[in-house]
Scaffold this active site. Structure first.
Site, PDB file in Angstrom:
ATOM      1  N   HIS A   9      -3.449  -5.749   1.185  1.00 24.82           N
ATOM      2  CA  HIS A   9      -2.790  -5.950   2.480  1.00 24.82           C
ATOM      3  C   HIS A   9      -2.735  -7.431   2.861  1.00 24.82           C
ATOM      4  O   HIS A   9      -3.632  -7.912   3.547  1.00 24.82           O
ATOM      5  CB  HIS A   9      -3.549  -5.195   3.570  1.00 24.82           C
ATOM      6  CG  HIS A   9      -3.384  -3.717   3.498  1.00 24.82           C
ATOM      7  ND1 HIS A   9      -2.354  -3.053   4.130  1.00 24.82           N
ATOM      8  CD2 HIS A   9      -4.108  -2.770   2.870  1.00 24.82           C
ATOM      9  CE1 HIS A   9      -2.456  -1.755   3.890  1.00 24.82           C
ATOM     10  NE2 HIS A   9      -3.506  -1.547   3.122  1.00 24.82           N
ATOM     11  N   GLU A  59      -0.975  -8.778   5.119  1.00 20.38           N
ATOM     12  CA  GLU A  59      -0.848  -8.929   6.582  1.00 20.38           C
ATOM     13  C   GLU A  59      -2.203  -8.922   7.274  1.00 20.38           C
ATOM     14  O   GLU A  59      -2.318  -9.311   8.431  1.00 20.38           O
ATOM     15  CB  GLU A  59       0.063  -7.819   7.141  1.00 20.38           C
ATOM     16  CG  GLU A  59      -0.582  -6.446   7.312  1.00 20.38           C
ATOM     17  CD  GLU A  59      -0.681  -5.640   6.009  1.00 20.38           C
ATOM     18  OE1 GLU A  59      -0.472  -6.221   4.917  1.00 20.38           O
ATOM     19  OE2 GLU A  59      -0.987  -4.434   6.104  1.00 20.38           O
ATOM     20  N   CYS A  75       0.841  -1.203   0.000  1.00 18.44           N
ATOM     21  CA  CYS A  75       0.000   0.000   0.000  1.00 18.44           C
ATOM     22  C   CYS A  75       0.879   1.257   0.000  1.00 18.44           C
ATOM     23  O   CYS A  75       1.552   1.516  -0.978  1.00 18.44           O
ATOM     24  CB  CYS A  75      -0.961  -0.067   1.193  1.00 18.44           C
ATOM     25  SG  CYS A  75      -2.379   1.043   1.036  1.00 18.44           S
TER      26      CYS A  75
END
Lengths: 233, 82
Positions: free
Chosen positions: A203, A205, A86
């Site tokens: 994302h 994560e 990002c």
């Protein structure tokens, strides 16, 4: 996998990355302050998402001049693994470690939603454990993720197989409806020529636990572990 | 002292969703003659340099290094004594 999570003023996804690498995968991880100049102890450097320096001027424009970025460039040039997520992707482009730019979303809206990504190539350090064509379900959260590169750059990326992820429908078809931000070629992530530096808008994560709706992001981090093992052998 | 004005604009080939949205707003207000809107950034920089040429050269460097991203943007500079 000795991992460093870089924290700039305004970074917001550092703790999620730390949790994914340290708690879920159980790998050694530390935060890296934006003023640090040595990354010699690390094998993976993650530039997490957020709004570094308030996204003032352009996303990533100020962060790329932080002291740590010179060390990140050296680390990348020596073959170290670098993942920009990002805002981290935007910073890597501003630092010219990856080509192109990320413009305001075509909708002019901030988009926070689940998307599907088609893995376009499994040679990058962050997709080794995937197979080409595999579909990952991972969330996005950005207002400026509209991938742009001039025609010549875009063509060279495509020809060299450096498009790593594309936004797609759940069945893997790359369609206009599956493109959340207007990115050229539905591009969600790219790599450098060597494949050790990857930038992606989604994302991973935030998709590492079934409790949160998907574990597909683990493939990205596990691929990096795999890549390091392969280098060591 | 000099005052430099820097106008940063998206290159013509780069899509400008903000400009398109503003155009739609103007047309909705009845400004029917509006054909195109391009949004950009404006920066006013006051700097202490011995002469205008030197001031312009320094602001050029600033624009190239930080204020504009050559991948997507062009810039124009105007310099006046402050």
């Amino acid at each position: 996998m000795r991992t460093g999570i870089v924290v700039f003023p305004g970074t917001w996804s550092d703790r999620d990355c730390f949790h994914a690498v340290g708690e879920i995968l159980g790998e050694p991880v530390r935060y890296v302050d934006h003023r640090e100049r040595a990354l010699d102890d690390l094998e993976l450097v993650v530039l997490p998402g957020g709004f570094s320096y308030g996204d003032y001027l352009r996303c990533g424009a100020i962060a790329r001049f932080a002291p740590v970025m010179e060390a990140v460039a050296d680390f990348a040039n020596r073959g170290g693994l670098v993942l920009g997520i990002c805002n981290g992707f935007q910073i890597l482009q501003e630092a010219r470690l990856l080509p192109g730019a990320l413009l305001r979303n075509a909708s002019c809206e901030f988009r926070c939603e689940w998307v599907h990504l088609r893995v376009e190539q499994s040679d990058s350090a962050f997709t080794l454990d995937c197979r080409p064509g595999q579909v990952l379900r991972i969330p996005i959260s950005h207002g400026e993720g509209n991938f742009f590169a001039d025609a010549a750059t875009l063509e060279s990326l495509e020809r060299a197989g450096r498009v790593v992820f594309r936004y797609c429908a759940p069945d893997g078809r790359v369609t206009a409806a599956a493109n959340p931000n207007g990115s050229l070629g539905n591009i969600a992530g790219i790599s450098n020529a060597r494949g050790n530096v990857v930038g992606m808008m989604p994302h991973p994560e935030r998709a590492c636990e079934a409790l949160l709706g998907s574990e597909d992001g683990l493939a990205v981090f596990r691929s990096a572990i795999h890549a390091l093992t392969r280098v060591a052998v | 002292m000099y005052r430099a004005e820097v106008f940063v604009t998206l290159k013509p080939v780069v899509n400008d969703p903000a400009g398109l949205t503003i155009r739609g707003g103007l047309q909705a207000l009845g400004f029917d003659s509006v054909k195109d809107v391009r949004a950009g950034k404006y920066l006013a920089i006051t700097l202490d340099e011995p002469d205008e040429d030197r001031a312009r050269a320094r602001v050029e460097e600033m624009a190239q290094q930080l204020l504009a991203n050559a991948v997507i943007e062009d810039f124009r500079i105007e310099v006046q004594p402050a």
